[in-house]
Structure formats: structure tokens, C-alpha cells
Design a protein around this motif. Structure first.
Motif, PDB file in Angstrom:
ATOM      1  N   PHE A 258       0.837  -1.205   0.000  1.00  0.00           N
ATOM      2  CA  PHE A 258       0.000   0.000   0.000  1.00  0.00           C
ATOM      3  C   PHE A 258       0.875   1.260   0.000  1.00  0.00           C
ATOM      4  N   PRO A 259       1.675   1.449  -1.080  1.00  0.00           N
ATOM      5  CA  PRO A 259       2.578   2.614  -1.070  1.00  0.00           C
ATOM      6  C   PRO A 259       1.830   3.944  -1.044  1.00  0.00           C
ATOM      7  N   LYS A 260       0.520   3.926  -1.416  1.00  0.00           N
ATOM      8  CA  LYS A 260      -0.234   5.191  -1.416  1.00  0.00           C
ATOM      9  C   LYS A 260      -0.976   5.440  -0.105  1.00  0.00           C
ATOM     10  N   ALA A 261      -0.783   4.576   0.868  1.00  0.00           N
ATOM     11  CA  ALA A 261      -1.460   4.781   2.161  1.00  0.00           C
ATOM     12  C   ALA A 261      -1.133   6.173   2.692  1.00  0.00           C
ATOM     13  N   ARG A 262      -2.133   6.839   3.276  1.00  0.00           N
ATOM     14  CA  ARG A 262      -1.893   8.227   3.694  1.00  0.00           C
ATOM     15  C   ARG A 262      -1.175   8.341   5.031  1.00  0.00           C
ATOM     16  N   LEU A 263      -1.131   7.265   5.793  1.00  0.00           N
ATOM     17  CA  LEU A 263      -0.368   7.313   7.046  1.00  0.00           C
ATOM     18  C   LEU A 263       0.396   5.995   7.202  1.00  0.00           C
ATOM     19  N   LYS A 264       1.714   6.127   7.376  1.00  0.00           N
ATOM     20  CA  LYS A 264       2.556   4.936   7.510  1.00  0.00           C
ATOM     21  C   LYS A 264       3.404   5.061   8.773  1.00  0.00           C
ATOM     22  N   PHE A 265       3.495   3.962   9.494  1.00  0.00           N
ATOM     23  CA  PHE A 265       4.383   3.932  10.658  1.00  0.00           C
ATOM     24  C   PHE A 265       5.438   2.855  10.443  1.00  0.00           C
ATOM     25  N   TYR A 266       6.618   3.109  10.978  1.00  0.00           N
ATOM     26  CA  TYR A 266       7.636   2.058  11.084  1.00  0.00           C
ATOM     27  C   TYR A 266       7.940   1.940  12.572  1.00  0.00           C
ATOM     28  N   LEU A 267       7.556   0.803  13.107  1.00  0.00           N
ATOM     29  CA  LEU A 267       7.649   0.595  14.551  1.00  0.00           C
ATOM     30  C   LEU A 267       8.852  -0.280  14.858  1.00  0.00           C
ATOM     31  N   THR A 268       9.676   0.151  15.794  1.00  0.00           N
ATOM     32  CA  THR A 268      10.821  -0.694  16.124  1.00  0.00           C
ATOM     33  C   THR A 268      11.147  -0.591  17.615  1.00  0.00           C
ATOM     34  N   ALA A 269      12.083  -1.412  18.049  1.00  0.00           N
ATOM     35  CA  ALA A 269      12.607  -1.374  19.426  1.00  0.00           C
ATOM     36  C   ALA A 269      13.890  -2.188  19.375  1.00  0.00           C
ATOM     37  N   SER A 270      14.726  -2.060  20.393  1.00  0.00           N
ATOM     38  CA  SER A 270      15.990  -2.809  20.360  1.00  0.00           C
ATOM     39  C   SER A 270      15.678  -4.310  20.378  1.00  0.00           C
ATOM     40  N   PRO A 271      16.566  -5.130  19.796  1.00  0.00           N
ATOM     41  CA  PRO A 271      16.330  -6.582  19.813  1.00  0.00           C
ATOM     42  C   PRO A 271      16.144  -7.104  21.242  1.00  0.00           C
ATOM     43  N   GLU A 272      16.891  -6.540  22.196  1.00  0.00           N
ATOM     44  CA  GLU A 272      16.794  -7.004  23.581  1.00  0.00           C
ATOM     45  C   GLU A 272      15.401  -6.710  24.147  1.00  0.00           C
ATOM     46  N   ALA A 273      14.895  -5.502  23.875  1.00  0.00           N
ATOM     47  CA  ALA A 273      13.561  -5.143  24.396  1.00  0.00           C
ATOM     48  C   ALA A 273      12.496  -6.025  23.745  1.00  0.00           C
ATOM     49  N   ARG A 274      12.661  -6.310  22.472  1.00  0.00           N
ATOM     50  CA  ARG A 274      11.654  -7.132  21.783  1.00  0.00           C
ATOM     51  C   ARG A 274      11.689  -8.575  22.287  1.00  0.00           C
ATOM     52  N   ALA A 275      12.904  -9.081  22.525  1.00  0.00           N
ATOM     53  CA  ALA A 275      13.011 -10.453  23.041  1.00  0.00           C
ATOM     54  C   ALA A 275      12.398 -10.538  24.441  1.00  0.00           C
ATOM     55  N   GLN A 276      12.643  -9.515  25.237  1.00  0.00           N
ATOM     56  CA  GLN A 276      12.104  -9.488  26.605  1.00  0.00           C
ATOM     57  C   GLN A 276      10.567  -9.488  26.572  1.00  0.00           C
ATOM     58  N   ARG A 277       9.989  -8.709  25.675  1.00  0.00           N
ATOM     59  CA  ARG A 277       8.517  -8.649  25.562  1.00  0.00           C
ATOM     60  C   ARG A 277       7.962 -10.009  25.144  1.00  0.00           C
ATOM     61  N   ARG A 278       8.612 -10.634  24.160  1.00  0.00           N
ATOM     62  CA  ARG A 278       8.139 -11.946  23.688  1.00  0.00           C
ATOM     63  C   ARG A 278       8.249 -12.975  24.818  1.00  0.00           C
ATOM     64  N   TYR A 279       9.310 -12.864  25.605  1.00  0.00           N
ATOM     65  CA  TYR A 279       9.551 -13.779  26.728  1.00  0.00           C
ATOM     66  C   TYR A 279       8.402 -13.672  27.741  1.00  0.00           C
ATOM     67  N   LEU A 280       8.018 -12.438  28.059  1.00  0.00           N
ATOM     68  CA  LEU A 280       6.939 -12.234  29.030  1.00  0.00           C
ATOM     69  C   LEU A 280       5.600 -12.712  28.459  1.00  0.00           C
ATOM     70  N   GLU A 281       5.412 -12.480  27.169  1.00  0.00           N
ATOM     71  CA  GLU A 281       4.164 -12.854  26.497  1.00  0.00           C
ATOM     72  C   GLU A 281       3.980 -14.384  26.460  1.00  0.00           C
ATOM     73  N   LEU A 282       5.085 -15.100  26.247  1.00  0.00           N
ATOM     74  CA  LEU A 282       4.979 -16.553  26.087  1.00  0.00           C
ATOM     75  C   LEU A 282       4.873 -17.290  27.422  1.00  0.00           C
ATOM     76  N   GLY A 283       5.257 -16.616  28.528  1.00  0.00           N
ATOM     77  CA  GLY A 283       5.135 -17.240  29.843  1.00  0.00           C
ATOM     78  C   GLY A 283       6.135 -18.355  30.054  1.00  0.00           C
ATOM     79  N   LYS A 284       5.763 -19.308  30.937  1.00  0.00           N
ATOM     80  CA  LYS A 284       6.763 -20.283  31.384  1.00  0.00           C
ATOM     81  C   LYS A 284       7.211 -21.271  30.290  1.00  0.00           C
ATOM     82  N   ASP A 285       6.436 -21.361  29.208  1.00  0.00           N
ATOM     83  CA  ASP A 285       6.826 -22.297  28.139  1.00  0.00           C
ATOM     84  C   ASP A 285       7.769 -21.676  27.111  1.00  0.00           C
ATOM     85  N   SER A 286       8.219 -20.462  27.399  1.00  0.00           N
ATOM     86  CA  SER A 286       8.952 -19.728  26.375  1.00  0.00           C
ATOM     87  C   SER A 286      10.347 -20.275  26.096  1.00  0.00           C
TER      88      SER A 286
END
Ligand code: DC
Length: 226
Positions: free
Chosen positions: A137-165
Motif C-alpha cells: 500500500f505505497p499510497k497509504a496516507r499514514l505509515k508507521f515504522y515501529l521498532t525497538a531494540s532486539p533485547e527489548a523485543r526479546a524481553q517482551r516476547r519472553y513475558l508474552e509466552l510465559g513459562k513455556d517460552s
């Protein structure tokens, strides 16, 4: 309907795209689309057919024959393959890796392109993935690029997955591998789309990122909040 009334959210794995796309869409009364689910469904089918280890040509041919359908419901997307619902089978770490692998095949990507474009034709869509603002959708009127450090993203996924992670270090490793695979593939790699608003959420709460995105949506589209 205006097909530029689209908000695209692109970014690497575990950057919060799907949570934010859904939250934003619900707030402004639009639909949301999680395009990763399409690649996951395709990877699931390829794995079931024993084709994951085959070369790109075979994977590409296989992808072109599949009939994937998506239902954009208010609180979730549901995905069907030749009529069989796969929605609840697609969030495993194995399918995450396989989806990243199959998504590098050009013919796989083109087999999903029309479906995505059709879903955007009527506008009023918040869509997230790795190529939404750049290729689909290159003509979309609003575009976001969302990012975070790999460490922060891994930490979030870890918390999301719980004890089976499994250990945090293994999650970080998988995040880094997917970043590499998604941003170095030849066809429509993950890039910051032209004109996208870049948001680094490393030290920000989900709420504050959401508020920022909502204010942008209000200023661009004059949307009314629900
Ligand atoms: O967002 P996700 O983790 O569900 O996506 C799974 C994989 O699918 C991701 O590693 C890359 C691929 N993908 C893609 O190539 N393009 C998209 N628009 C969405 C996902």
C-alpha cells in the motif's frame, strides 16, 4: 470508499505491530489486518505437505495453488486454507521460523499480494506486516515504522509466552535471525517505507506509543474515536 484511507504499520518481529494495529483500529472503528498470519498459514501448509526443505520453485508453485481466505472480525483475524480454519495453529515458534523462511520466496510473496490489495480496496484499514507501506500500500496516507531494540523485543516476547517460552537468550537469538532474514531477502525486504513515521518504542510504554499513533491518525484522517 477511498483506498488511501489506510494506515500501515511495518516493523521487525515483536515490535508490537499487531497489538497496536488492533488497538488503533478498534479505537477508530476501522478493520485491522495482520498480514503475518497469511505467511504463517502458508508455512503451516508447506510444513504439513513436507515441502519446507524444498527449493523456492517448488514452494512458489505450491503457494500459487492454495486458496487462503481471511475474515477481518472486530477482535481478531481468522484465516482459512481451502476451507479449513488454521487461526489457532499458527503462533508456534516453529511456524514463526518457517513463515520467515517461506516469505523470502518471491513467488510466495506474489501469491499473497492480490489478496492483501483486495482487503485494502475499501479503505478504513489498519494493516501491519513487513512490506505494507513499501510494497503493498505505497499510497497509504499514514505509515508507521515501529521498532525497538532486539533485547527489548526479546524481553517482551519472553513475558508474552510465559513459562513455556524457553530461555531469554534463545528468544533473542531467534529475533535476531528473523530480523536478518526479513531485512535481507531479495523481494520486498523489511525497510522503512518512504514517508513513514518512525517510532522507537524501546523505552516507551505501549500506552504512550498508542496515544502518539492515535493523535497522528486523528490529524491525518480526522477520524472519530469510539
Ligand atoms: O508478523 P509475524 O511474526 O506474524 O510474521 C511472520 C513472518 O512472515 C515474518 O517473519 C516475515 C513474514 N512476513 C512478511 O514477510 N511480510 C509481511 N507483510 C508479514 C509477515
Amino acid at each position: 470508499m477511498d483506498s488511501t484511507r489506510i494506515i500501515t504499520i511495518d516493523g521487525p518481529a515483536a515490535s508490537g505491530k499487531s497489538t497496536l494495529a488492533k488497538k488503533l483500529a478498534q479505537k477508530i472503528g476501522w478493520s485491522f489486518l495482520d498480514t503475518g498470519l497469511l505467511y504463517r498459514a502458508l508455512a503451516f501448509a508447506a510444513q504439513r505437505a513436507g515441502l519446507l526443505e524444498k527449493g523456492p520453485e517448488e514452494l512458489g508453485r505450491f503457494a500459487c495453488q492454495l486458496k487462503i481466505k481471511v475474515l477481518l472480525e472486530k477482535d481478531r483475524n481468522r484465516v482459512f486454507l481451502d476451507g479449513e480454519e488454521l487461526t489457532d495453529l499458527l503462533r508456534t515458534p516453529m511456524i514463526s521460523r518457517a513463515a520467515s523462511q517461506v516469505s523470502a520466496v518471491g513467488q510466495v510473496r506474489s501469491s499473497l499480494r492480490e489478496l492483501q490489495k483486495t482487503l485494502g480496496e475499501r479503505g478504513n484499514l489498519v494493516t501491519e506486516g513487513r512490506d505494507q507501506g513499501s510494497a503493498i500500500f505505497p499510497k497509504a496516507r499514514l505509515k508507521f515504522y515501529l521498532t525497538a531494540s532486539p533485547e527489548a523485543r526479546a524481553q517482551r516476547r519472553y513475558l508474552e509466552l510465559g513459562k513455556d517460552s524457553g530461555p531469554l537468550s534463545a528468544i533473542l537469538q531467534s529475533v535476531l535471525e528473523r530480523d536478518h532474514q526479513d531485512s535481507t531477502r531479495a523481494d520486498d525486504p523489511l525497510v522503512i517505507p518512504a514517508g513513514a513515521v518512525k517510532v522507537d518504542s524501546t523505552d516507551k510504554s505501549l500506552e504512550s506509543v498508542f496515544e502518539f499513533m492515535l493523535q497522528k491518525a486523528i490529524s491525518v484522517f480526522g477520524v472519530i474515536c469510539k
